[in-house]
Design a protein around this motif. Structure first.
Motif, short mmCIF file in Angstrom:
data_model
loop_
_atom_site.label_atom_id
_atom_site.label_comp_id
_atom_site.label_asym_id
_atom_site.label_seq_id
_atom_site.Cartn_x
_atom_site.Cartn_y
_atom_site.Cartn_z
N TYR A 1 0.84 -1.19 0.00
CA TYR A 1 0.00 0.00 0.00
C TYR A 1 0.88 1.24 0.00
CZ TYR A 1 -3.57 -3.33 1.42
OH TYR A 1 -4.42 -4.40 1.47
N GLN A 2 0.51 2.21 -0.82
CA GLN A 2 1.25 3.47 -0.87
C GLN A 2 0.24 4.60 -0.80
OE1 GLN A 2 4.62 3.90 -0.91
NE2 GLN A 2 4.18 6.06 -0.70
N ASN A 3 0.45 5.53 0.12
CA ASN A 3 -0.46 6.66 0.30
C ASN A 3 0.00 7.82 -0.58
OD1 ASN A 3 -2.39 8.40 1.19
ND2 ASN A 3 -1.62 8.54 3.28
N PHE A 4 -0.85 8.21 -1.50
CA PHE A 4 -0.59 9.37 -2.35
C PHE A 4 -1.58 10.46 -1.99
CE2 PHE A 4 1.04 5.82 -4.91
CZ PHE A 4 2.33 6.27 -5.14
N GLY A 5 -1.33 11.65 -2.42
CA GLY A 5 -2.19 12.78 -2.10
C GLY A 5 -3.64 12.58 -2.51
N ASN A 6 -3.87 11.83 -3.56
CA ASN A 6 -5.23 11.64 -4.06
C ASN A 6 -5.81 10.27 -3.66
OD1 ASN A 6 -3.53 10.22 -5.66
ND2 ASN A 6 -4.43 10.81 -7.60
N GLY A 7 -5.22 9.59 -2.72
CA GLY A 7 -5.75 8.32 -2.26
C GLY A 7 -4.67 7.29 -2.01
N VAL A 8 -5.10 6.07 -1.71
CA VAL A 8 -4.19 4.97 -1.41
C VAL A 8 -4.12 4.06 -2.63
CG1 VAL A 8 -3.78 2.98 0.07
CG2 VAL A 8 -4.71 5.08 1.04
N PHE A 9 -2.91 3.73 -3.00
CA PHE A 9 -2.66 2.84 -4.13
C PHE A 9 -2.24 1.49 -3.56
CE2 PHE A 9 0.45 1.04 -7.14
CZ PHE A 9 -0.38 0.87 -8.23
N ALA A 10 -2.87 0.42 -4.01
CA ALA A 10 -2.52 -0.92 -3.55
C ALA A 10 -2.16 -1.77 -4.76
CB ALA A 10 -3.68 -1.56 -2.82
N GLN A 11 -1.07 -2.53 -4.61
CA GLN A 11 -0.68 -3.44 -5.68
C GLN A 11 -0.32 -4.78 -5.05
OE1 GLN A 11 2.14 -1.89 -8.44
NE2 GLN A 11 1.92 -3.61 -9.81
N THR A 12 -0.84 -5.84 -5.64
CA THR A 12 -0.60 -7.19 -5.13
C THR A 12 0.36 -7.92 -6.06
OG1 THR A 12 -2.79 -7.23 -4.13
CG2 THR A 12 -1.70 -9.34 -4.42
N PHE A 13 1.34 -8.58 -5.46
CA PHE A 13 2.34 -9.33 -6.19
C PHE A 13 2.29 -10.79 -5.79
CE2 PHE A 13 3.91 -5.03 -5.75
CZ PHE A 13 4.40 -4.74 -7.01
N ALA A 14 2.60 -11.68 -6.71
CA ALA A 14 2.75 -13.11 -6.40
C ALA A 14 4.17 -13.32 -5.88
CB ALA A 14 2.49 -13.95 -7.63
N VAL A 15 4.29 -14.05 -4.78
CA VAL A 15 5.58 -14.30 -4.16
C VAL A 15 5.73 -15.80 -3.94
CG1 VAL A 15 7.01 -13.82 -2.14
CG2 VAL A 15 5.43 -12.08 -2.96
N SER A 16 6.89 -16.36 -4.30
CA SER A 16 7.19 -17.76 -4.02
C SER A 16 8.11 -17.81 -2.81
CB SER A 16 7.87 -18.42 -5.22
OG SER A 16 6.98 -18.47 -6.31
N VAL A 17 7.74 -18.64 -1.84
CA VAL A 17 8.52 -18.76 -0.60
C VAL A 17 8.97 -20.21 -0.46
CG1 VAL A 17 8.46 -18.51 1.90
CG2 VAL A 17 7.16 -16.94 0.47
N SER A 18 10.27 -20.39 -0.26
CA SER A 18 10.84 -21.72 -0.01
C SER A 18 10.65 -22.05 1.47
CB SER A 18 12.32 -21.71 -0.37
OG SER A 18 12.93 -22.91 0.05
#
Length: 118
Positions: free
Chosen positions: A65-82
């Motif tokens: 999540y990143q807070n910008f002046g005009n709102g919150v931007f959310a980006q989801t990433f796929a992560v592989s965990v060993s």
């Protein structure tokens, strides 16, 4: 700094901390302590070879999540965990211990039932 750079920095920071929960757990092996955050090499050096080892890859999603002046931007990433799970049997007078490593870092120590007689 661009928005993409900030987002990527936040993602990398969050991924670096994904494996270690905030609470500490510890285990004594031959009067030498191991705890969350330790490497497999350190655990092997202090506890010796485990009774069993299992390995798997888990696919998870990580949202940044990143807070910008005009709102919150959310980006989801796929992560592989060993994920690697080791079980130690310290004999019939102690509980067996299950150690879980995620991406090469000890993140969980869980007591099982009593071990076997040796």
């Amino acid at each position: 700094m661009t928005r993409l750079t900030v987002l990527l920095a936040a993602l990398l920071f969050s991924l670096g901390h994904i494996a270690v929960p905030p609470h500490a757990e510890a285990l004594s092996c031959a009067q030498r302590l191991i705890s969350n955050g330790d490497s497999p090499a350190r655990v092997l050096g202090r506890c010796g070879e485990p009774l069993t080892r299992t390995q798997r890859i888990e696919h998870r999603s990580q949202t940044v999540y990143q807070n910008f002046g005009n709102g919150v931007f959310a980006q989801t990433f796929a992560v592989s965990v060993s994920v690697e799970t080791w079980v130690y049997d310290f004999g019939s007078n102690r509980f067996m211990q299950e150690l879980t490593f995620e991406d090469g870092v000890l993140c969980r120590i869980r007591a099982l039932g009593y071990g076997s007689a040796r």
